[in-house]
Design a protein around this motif. Structure first.
Motif, mmCIF file in Angstrom:
data_model
loop_
_atom_site.group_PDB
_atom_site.id
_atom_site.type_symbol
_atom_site.label_atom_id
_atom_site.label_comp_id
_atom_site.label_asym_id
_atom_site.label_seq_id
_atom_site.Cartn_x
_atom_site.Cartn_y
_atom_site.Cartn_z
ATOM 1 N N TRP A 1 7.183 -12.537 -29.819
ATOM 2 C CA TRP A 1 7.138 -11.379 -28.858
ATOM 3 C C TRP A 1 6.414 -11.096 -27.700
ATOM 4 C CZ3 TRP A 1 11.641 -7.826 -28.149
ATOM 5 C CH2 TRP A 1 12.681 -8.523 -29.413
ATOM 6 N N GLY A 2 4.226 -11.500 -28.388
ATOM 7 C CA GLY A 2 3.692 -11.600 -27.233
ATOM 8 C C GLY A 2 3.853 -12.785 -26.241
ATOM 9 N N HIS A 3 4.271 -13.690 -27.084
ATOM 10 C CA HIS A 3 3.923 -14.470 -25.566
ATOM 11 C C HIS A 3 4.603 -14.938 -24.794
ATOM 12 C CE1 HIS A 3 4.278 -18.840 -24.985
ATOM 13 N NE2 HIS A 3 5.383 -19.301 -25.464
ATOM 14 N N ILE A 4 5.909 -14.326 -25.566
ATOM 15 C CA ILE A 4 6.950 -13.877 -24.654
ATOM 16 C C ILE A 4 6.604 -12.717 -22.919
ATOM 17 C CG2 ILE A 4 9.347 -12.685 -23.480
ATOM 18 C CD1 ILE A 4 10.221 -13.828 -26.545
ATOM 19 N N VAL A 5 6.158 -11.905 -23.827
ATOM 20 C CA VAL A 5 5.936 -10.559 -22.937
ATOM 21 C C VAL A 5 4.910 -11.355 -21.684
ATOM 22 C CG1 VAL A 5 4.294 -8.638 -23.043
ATOM 23 C CG2 VAL A 5 6.279 -8.929 -24.549
ATOM 24 N N ASP A 6 3.478 -12.012 -22.166
ATOM 25 C CA ASP A 6 2.283 -12.483 -21.504
ATOM 26 C C ASP A 6 2.437 -13.371 -20.292
ATOM 27 O OD1 ASP A 6 0.678 -11.362 -23.045
ATOM 28 O OD2 ASP A 6 -0.421 -12.577 -23.950
ATOM 29 N N ARG B 1 -0.773 -11.454 -26.427
ATOM 30 C CA ARG B 1 -1.372 -12.179 -27.664
ATOM 31 C C ARG B 1 -2.083 -12.143 -28.262
ATOM 32 N NH1 ARG B 1 -0.255 -17.419 -24.368
ATOM 33 N NH2 ARG B 1 -1.698 -16.438 -22.627
ATOM 34 N N GLY B 2 -3.489 -11.630 -27.826
ATOM 35 C CA GLY B 2 -4.928 -11.512 -28.872
ATOM 36 C C GLY B 2 -4.360 -10.259 -29.764
ATOM 37 N N GLN B 3 -3.633 -8.973 -28.734
ATOM 38 C CA GLN B 3 -2.812 -7.684 -30.087
ATOM 39 C C GLN B 3 -1.898 -7.924 -31.056
ATOM 40 O OE1 GLN B 3 -4.311 -4.486 -29.669
ATOM 41 N NE2 GLN B 3 -4.651 -4.366 -28.043
ATOM 42 N N ALA B 4 -1.335 -9.355 -30.784
ATOM 43 C CA ALA B 4 0.345 -9.567 -31.670
ATOM 44 C C ALA B 4 -1.006 -10.104 -32.720
ATOM 45 C CB ALA B 4 0.735 -10.451 -30.562
ATOM 46 N N TYR C 1 -3.894 -9.871 -33.363
ATOM 47 C CA TYR C 1 -4.540 -8.622 -34.493
ATOM 48 C C TYR C 1 -3.662 -8.011 -35.584
ATOM 49 C CZ TYR C 1 -6.642 -4.387 -36.240
ATOM 50 O OH TYR C 1 -6.777 -2.930 -36.270
ATOM 51 N N ASN C 2 -2.455 -7.511 -35.070
ATOM 52 C CA ASN C 2 -1.207 -7.508 -35.985
ATOM 53 C C ASN C 2 -1.089 -8.176 -36.874
ATOM 54 O OD1 ASN C 2 0.183 -4.140 -35.395
ATOM 55 N ND2 ASN C 2 -1.390 -5.157 -33.579
ATOM 56 N N SER C 3 -0.801 -9.514 -36.362
ATOM 57 C CA SER C 3 -0.088 -10.375 -37.319
ATOM 58 C C SER C 3 -1.288 -11.287 -38.607
ATOM 59 C CB SER C 3 0.187 -12.147 -36.333
ATOM 60 O OG SER C 3 1.235 -11.461 -35.424
ATOM 61 N N LEU C 4 -2.403 -11.330 -38.507
ATOM 62 C CA LEU C 4 -3.251 -12.306 -39.045
ATOM 63 C C LEU C 4 -3.522 -10.640 -40.418
ATOM 64 C CD1 LEU C 4 -5.195 -14.388 -36.792
ATOM 65 C CD2 LEU C 4 -3.756 -14.979 -38.723
ATOM 66 N N SER C 5 -4.012 -9.948 -39.478
ATOM 67 C CA SER C 5 -4.661 -8.634 -40.794
ATOM 68 C C SER C 5 -3.677 -8.244 -41.604
ATOM 69 C CB SER C 5 -5.112 -7.269 -39.505
ATOM 70 O OG SER C 5 -4.502 -6.789 -38.280
ATOM 71 N N PHE C 6 -2.677 -6.805 -40.460
ATOM 72 C CA PHE C 6 -1.230 -5.985 -40.852
ATOM 73 C C PHE C 6 -0.523 -7.102 -41.188
ATOM 74 C CE2 PHE C 6 -3.503 -3.398 -38.502
ATOM 75 C CZ PHE C 6 -4.073 -2.361 -38.764
ATOM 76 N N GLY C 7 -0.113 -8.062 -41.043
ATOM 77 C CA GLY C 7 0.802 -9.255 -41.606
ATOM 78 C C GLY C 7 0.175 -9.851 -42.450
ATOM 79 N N ALA C 8 -0.306 -11.252 -42.303
ATOM 80 C CA ALA C 8 -0.811 -11.694 -43.190
ATOM 81 C C ALA C 8 -1.892 -11.053 -44.240
ATOM 82 C CB ALA C 8 -1.720 -12.635 -43.203
ATOM 83 N N GLY C 9 -2.731 -10.360 -43.457
ATOM 84 C CA GLY C 9 -3.406 -9.788 -44.847
ATOM 85 C C GLY C 9 -2.390 -9.121 -45.455
ATOM 86 N N GLY C 10 -1.817 -8.182 -44.840
ATOM 87 C CA GLY C 10 -1.049 -6.801 -45.733
ATOM 88 C C GLY C 10 -0.038 -7.833 -46.923
ATOM 89 N N ALA C 11 0.828 -8.838 -46.765
ATOM 90 C CA ALA C 11 1.870 -9.543 -47.270
ATOM 91 C C ALA C 11 0.900 -10.312 -48.211
ATOM 92 C CB ALA C 11 2.287 -11.144 -46.325
ATOM 93 N N ALA C 12 -0.443 -10.781 -48.425
ATOM 94 C CA ALA C 12 -1.164 -11.323 -49.251
ATOM 95 C C ALA C 12 -1.053 -10.376 -50.685
ATOM 96 C CB ALA C 12 -2.182 -12.330 -48.189
ATOM 97 N N GLY C 13 -1.828 -8.970 -49.870
ATOM 98 C CA GLY C 13 -2.100 -8.311 -50.562
ATOM 99 C C GLY C 13 -1.026 -7.267 -51.262
ATOM 100 N N SER C 14 0.074 -7.400 -50.897
ATOM 101 C CA SER C 14 1.250 -7.188 -51.740
ATOM 102 C C SER C 14 2.141 -7.983 -52.811
ATOM 103 C CB SER C 14 2.322 -7.021 -50.848
ATOM 104 O OG SER C 14 2.223 -5.760 -49.783
#
Length: 380
Positions: free
Chosen positions: A56-61, A321-324, A326-339
């Motif tokens: 969605w970040g790619h679409i928006v930018d 895309r920068g904000q996306a 940040y969310n993808s790699l931290s809350f997304g990939a990081g959160g999923a890995a932790g769970s």
């Protein structure tokens, strides 16, 4: 600046998080899912953050229609969650969480960009808008905890659905705001991502949110197993977010005085301390009380400084895309890995080892940030 309209979005968004994160694991456990299944299902909530914000970040930018994306994502999140009432079993739950979280996670990074665009030359004031998200989280986590003392866990999805409707309504009230086209336009996203300091920043964020993935999936289960009531669980969650609110009120002063990089480093170091306390001292309510105050650092100062850096590192038309990312790699990939790690370790290794792994992740993030996050990009 449309302060109250922006704030209302954050209030409802994080209020829904207040119903979902502390109580969804308990709801799944009550529905008969085992720890591994709970870890996988909670990982779906985080895992869609890997893909959805980037797409969605790619679409928006490229279109510039940021608020249209936020509104569409919010509406589809409501419809996605409503499928819970027509599905059944593990795969039905997985489908519901996949549909809901794909659209739910898509809108927040774009709203962050809209907020910073409205703030313009006052980006350190972001925390004064975001603080209403924390207020919403506190109100719901306490109210739902009290409601669960009298009722069943079956009410948790109802709360989540109603609050998601609130997100949708708030999104239609917020006016759009174009990015600052006066920012450098010659910098490409690919060039930024080739810089070791940028990769180190995202690496530190991934590791910090990996440690939080364990916390979000198993903290309530950990407390309940130790004999804490639903009300006590709710208040401990709320306490952490109260600490977050208080730090947000002075965050602009911390950033102006110490700089975002230094604040980030302190946050990572204190993350290691917090997970050791939670994992090893659950039988001591006073220690749990102290550990929740550290949420001011592990989430409050960390997120505010990280998103401040994203705003400066990714200028102009790269900001969505920068904000996306940040969310993808931290809350997304990081959160999923932790769970997932939590789900694999919890039953056999126990909470001490599981939260200990979280502590190692946070300290590793500190090492990465201290060693490689340097240069002009981080002089803000």
């Amino acid at each position: 600046m449309p302060y109250w309209r922006l704030s209302s979005y954050y209030l409802f968004y994080f209020a829904s998080l207040g119903a979902l994160v502390p109580y969804w694991g308990l709801y799944l456990q009550d529905a008969g899912f085992d720890p591994l299944a709970i870890g996988v299902l909670m990982a779906i909530l985080a895992g869609t953050k890997i893909v959805a914000p980037v797409v969605w970040g790619h679409i928006v930018d490229h279109t510039g229609r940021r608020m249209q994306v936020v509104r569409l994502g919010s509406l589809l999140a409501v419809l996605g969650f409503a499928t819970l009432y027509v599905t059944d079993g593990f795969w039905g739950m997985a489908l519901t969480l996949l549909l809901f979280s794909f659209f739910w996670n898509a809108s927040l990074p774009q709203m962050e960009a809209v907020t910073f665009n409205h703030l313009r030359e006052r980006p350190t004031r972001y925390a004064l808008v975001r603080v209403w998200g924390s207020v919403g989280f506190i109100l719901v986590v306490v109210a739902l905890g009290l409601a669960l003392e009298q009722g069943s866990l079956a009410q948790v999805p109802v709360w989540v659905l109603l609050l998601t409707v609130g997100i949708c309504l708030a999104a239609f009230m917020v006016p759009d705001s174009a990015p600052d086209h006066g920012a450098p336009s010659s910098v490409s996203l690919r060039a930024l991502l080739r810089q070791p300091s940028v990769l180190a920043f995202f690496g530190a964020c991934f590791l910090m949110q990996s440690s939080h993935g364990i916390y979000y999936a198993f903290y309530s289960i950990h407390l309940e197993a130790a004999g804490y009531s639903s009300t006590a669980v709710g208040w401990l969650w709320a306490l952490g977010v109260i600490a977050e609110v208080l730090i947000f009120l002075v965050m602009h002063r911390l950033l102006e005085r110490f700089g975002a990089r230094r604040v980030l480093l302190w946050s990572l170091a204190l993350g290691g301390v917090r997970w050791i306390l939670i994992g090893g001292f659950v039988d001591h309510p006073s220690v749990m009380f102290a550990a929740q105050w550290l949420h001011a650092a592990t989430f409050g100062t960390f997120h505010a400084s990280a998103i401040h850096l994203v705003h400066h590192v990714f200028p102009g038309r790269t900001q969505g895309r920068g904000q996306a990312l940040y969310n993808s790699l931290s809350f997304g990939a990081g959160g999923a890995a932790g769970s997932l790690i939590g789900g694999l370790l919890w039953a056999d290794a126990g909470p001490v080892i599981t939260f200990g792994v979280g502590a190692v992740a946070a300290v590793s993030g500190w090492l990465v940030a201290w060693r490689w996050m340097n240069g002009e990009l981080y002089r803000h």
